[in-house]
Enzyme design. Sequence first.
Site, PDB file in Angstrom:
ATOM      1  N   ASN A  78      18.612  -1.726 -51.804  1.00  0.00           N
ATOM      2  CA  ASN A  78      18.841  -2.476 -53.042  1.00  0.00           C
ATOM      3  C   ASN A  78      17.581  -2.654 -53.890  1.00  0.00           C
ATOM      4  OD1 ASN A  78      20.229  -4.640 -54.777  1.00  0.00           O
ATOM      5  ND2 ASN A  78      18.514  -5.740 -53.857  1.00  0.00           N
TER       6      ASN A  78
ATOM      7  N   TYR B 288      14.316   5.119 -65.390  1.00  0.00           N
ATOM      8  CA  TYR B 288      15.182   4.172 -64.673  1.00  0.00           C
ATOM      9  C   TYR B 288      16.589   4.752 -64.502  1.00  0.00           C
ATOM     10  CZ  TYR B 288      17.841   0.086 -63.288  1.00  0.00           C
ATOM     11  OH  TYR B 288      18.689  -0.763 -62.615  1.00  0.00           O
TER      12      TYR B 288
ATOM     13  N   LYS C 122      18.628   6.272 -60.991  1.00  0.00           N
ATOM     14  CA  LYS C 122      19.944   5.846 -60.500  1.00  0.00           C
ATOM     15  C   LYS C 122      20.922   7.032 -60.431  1.00  0.00           C
ATOM     16  CE  LYS C 122      18.797   1.550 -59.814  1.00  0.00           C
ATOM     17  NZ  LYS C 122      18.695   1.007 -58.457  1.00  0.00           N
TER      18      LYS C 122
HETATM   19  P1  NAD Z   1      15.254  -8.412 -59.108  1.00  0.00           P
HETATM   20  O1  NAD Z   1      14.083  -7.976 -59.895  1.00  0.00           O
HETATM   21  O2  NAD Z   1      15.767  -9.805 -59.229  1.00  0.00           O
HETATM   22  O3  NAD Z   1      15.042  -8.088 -57.561  1.00  0.00           O
HETATM   23  C1  NAD Z   1      14.462  -6.879 -57.170  1.00  0.00           C
HETATM   24  C2  NAD Z   1      14.178  -6.894 -55.708  1.00  0.00           C
HETATM   25  O4  NAD Z   1      13.499  -5.682 -55.371  1.00  0.00           O
HETATM   26  C3  NAD Z   1      13.259  -8.054 -55.285  1.00  0.00           C
HETATM   27  O5  NAD Z   1      13.700  -8.579 -54.049  1.00  0.00           O
HETATM   28  C4  NAD Z   1      11.909  -7.376 -55.102  1.00  0.00           C
HETATM   29  O6  NAD Z   1      11.119  -7.971 -54.080  1.00  0.00           O
HETATM   30  C5  NAD Z   1      12.310  -5.981 -54.674  1.00  0.00           C
HETATM   31  N1  NAD Z   1      11.245  -5.048 -55.014  1.00  0.00           N
HETATM   32  C6  NAD Z   1      10.824  -4.703 -56.239  1.00  0.00           C
HETATM   33  N2  NAD Z   1       9.752  -3.877 -56.121  1.00  0.00           N
HETATM   34  C7  NAD Z   1       9.520  -3.708 -54.795  1.00  0.00           C
HETATM   35  C8  NAD Z   1       8.571  -2.988 -54.025  1.00  0.00           C
HETATM   36  N3  NAD Z   1       7.631  -2.255 -54.612  1.00  0.00           N
HETATM   37  N4  NAD Z   1       8.644  -3.061 -52.676  1.00  0.00           N
HETATM   38  C9  NAD Z   1       9.586  -3.789 -52.082  1.00  0.00           C
HETATM   39  N5  NAD Z   1      10.510  -4.506 -52.740  1.00  0.00           N
HETATM   40  C10 NAD Z   1      10.471  -4.465 -54.082  1.00  0.00           C
HETATM   41  O7  NAD Z   1      16.386  -7.356 -59.494  1.00  0.00           O
HETATM   42  P2  NAD Z   1      17.966  -7.294 -59.300  1.00  0.00           P
HETATM   43  O8  NAD Z   1      18.563  -7.350 -60.648  1.00  0.00           O
HETATM   44  O9  NAD Z   1      18.450  -8.181 -58.227  1.00  0.00           O
HETATM   45  O10 NAD Z   1      18.041  -5.770 -58.850  1.00  0.00           O
HETATM   46  C11 NAD Z   1      18.446  -5.334 -57.581  1.00  0.00           C
HETATM   47  C12 NAD Z   1      18.967  -3.932 -57.731  1.00  0.00           C
HETATM   48  O11 NAD Z   1      20.057  -3.922 -58.657  1.00  0.00           O
HETATM   49  C13 NAD Z   1      17.942  -2.929 -58.279  1.00  0.00           C
HETATM   50  O12 NAD Z   1      18.051  -1.705 -57.578  1.00  0.00           O
HETATM   51  C14 NAD Z   1      18.379  -2.742 -59.714  1.00  0.00           C
HETATM   52  O13 NAD Z   1      17.998  -1.493 -60.231  1.00  0.00           O
HETATM   53  C15 NAD Z   1      19.874  -2.886 -59.597  1.00  0.00           C
HETATM   54  N6  NAD Z   1      20.587  -3.240 -60.825  1.00  0.00           N
HETATM   55  C16 NAD Z   1      20.375  -4.431 -61.444  1.00  0.00           C
HETATM   56  C17 NAD Z   1      21.077  -4.704 -62.607  1.00  0.00           C
HETATM   57  C18 NAD Z   1      20.904  -5.992 -63.363  1.00  0.00           C
HETATM   58  O14 NAD Z   1      21.422  -6.073 -64.493  1.00  0.00           O
HETATM   59  N7  NAD Z   1      20.237  -6.988 -62.809  1.00  0.00           N
HETATM   60  C19 NAD Z   1      21.997  -3.787 -63.126  1.00  0.00           C
HETATM   61  C20 NAD Z   1      22.184  -2.596 -62.453  1.00  0.00           C
HETATM   62  C21 NAD Z   1      21.486  -2.337 -61.304  1.00  0.00           C
END
Ligand code: NAD
Length: 246
Positions: free
Chosen positions: A90, A154, A158
């Site tokens: 994730n 980005y 994905k």
């Molecule tokens: P967030 O930024 O709140 O959380 C991201 C998580 O990834 C955190 O726990 C962080 O510690 C971890 N992370 C980031 N860089 C890291 C690294 N170098 N090493 C280890 N851990 C790392 O983001 P989120 O929105 O919860 O995103 C989670 C996933 O969902 C991601 O893959 C993101 O691409 C995807 N996503 C999010 C959205 C959105 O709108 N929020 C939409 C589509 C997909």
Amino acid sequence: MIKDKVAIITGGTRGIGLETARKFLKNGAKVIIFGSKEETVNKAVEQLKNENEDYEIMGLYPNLSDENSIKECFKNIHSIYGRIDILINNAGISSNTKIEDFTIEEYERVESINIKSVFICSKEIIPYLKETKGTILNTSSMVSKYGQPSGVMYPASKFAVNGITISLARELAPFGIRVNAVAPGITKTDMVASLPETMIEPLIKTIPLGRIGEPEDIANAFLFLASDMASYITGQVLGVDGCAKN
Ligand code: NAD
């Protein structure tokens, strides 16, 4: 639905990962969250423990892009819990940098966390999932269907996650290992809070269900896909996006 299963969630310290950890714990799983820093990992573990002291939760902070670090980590988890059933890849970082300003350093950062870590963790978890006929779940994104008007690597990362999901599903099906992805639409997390309002507001207007996603919407999809209710589902990228089309 996943009682006593052992689940590893990368990027489990906040947002979608943290909510998924909470959902899995509520449903009786033992959860190991991975984060990037010791203090954020400890904070998330403490927060979940405060919600319910019976939750079986542990936190680690391996380098997700380092094969040896991940190998060691999975070995330790297996020696503590005796099994590993579920891996959720994730962790991810987003970008909205215009192509003219997109440096090779940023390209490598996005590639390393969004693609390389998914490859390494999926590769290293296989011996354990073969034992349990477990499952790999990946966090993709709606932008893996439609692209994005900036931050090209980005959405590209994905698209790669979808490719890994669909291909590994076929490669690992003979071992009883299922591989699926959830593709969230815009979801209320820190990742979105860092984007400019001018980018978010017009996006919400285009969502037929009329709202931004909650982390729990995504966690529910992960719970279903991890459970035996999805035992004949593999190689799928499940959109959880309010029917958004861009
Ligand atoms: P967030 O930024 O709140 O959380 C991201 C998580 O990834 C955190 O726990 C962080 O510690 C971890 N992370 C980031 N860089 C890291 C690294 N170098 N090493 C280890 N851990 C790392 O983001 P989120 O929105 O919860 O995103 C989670 C996933 O969902 C991601 O893959 C993101 O691409 C995807 N996503 C999010 C959205 C959105 O709108 N929020 C939409 C589509 C997909």
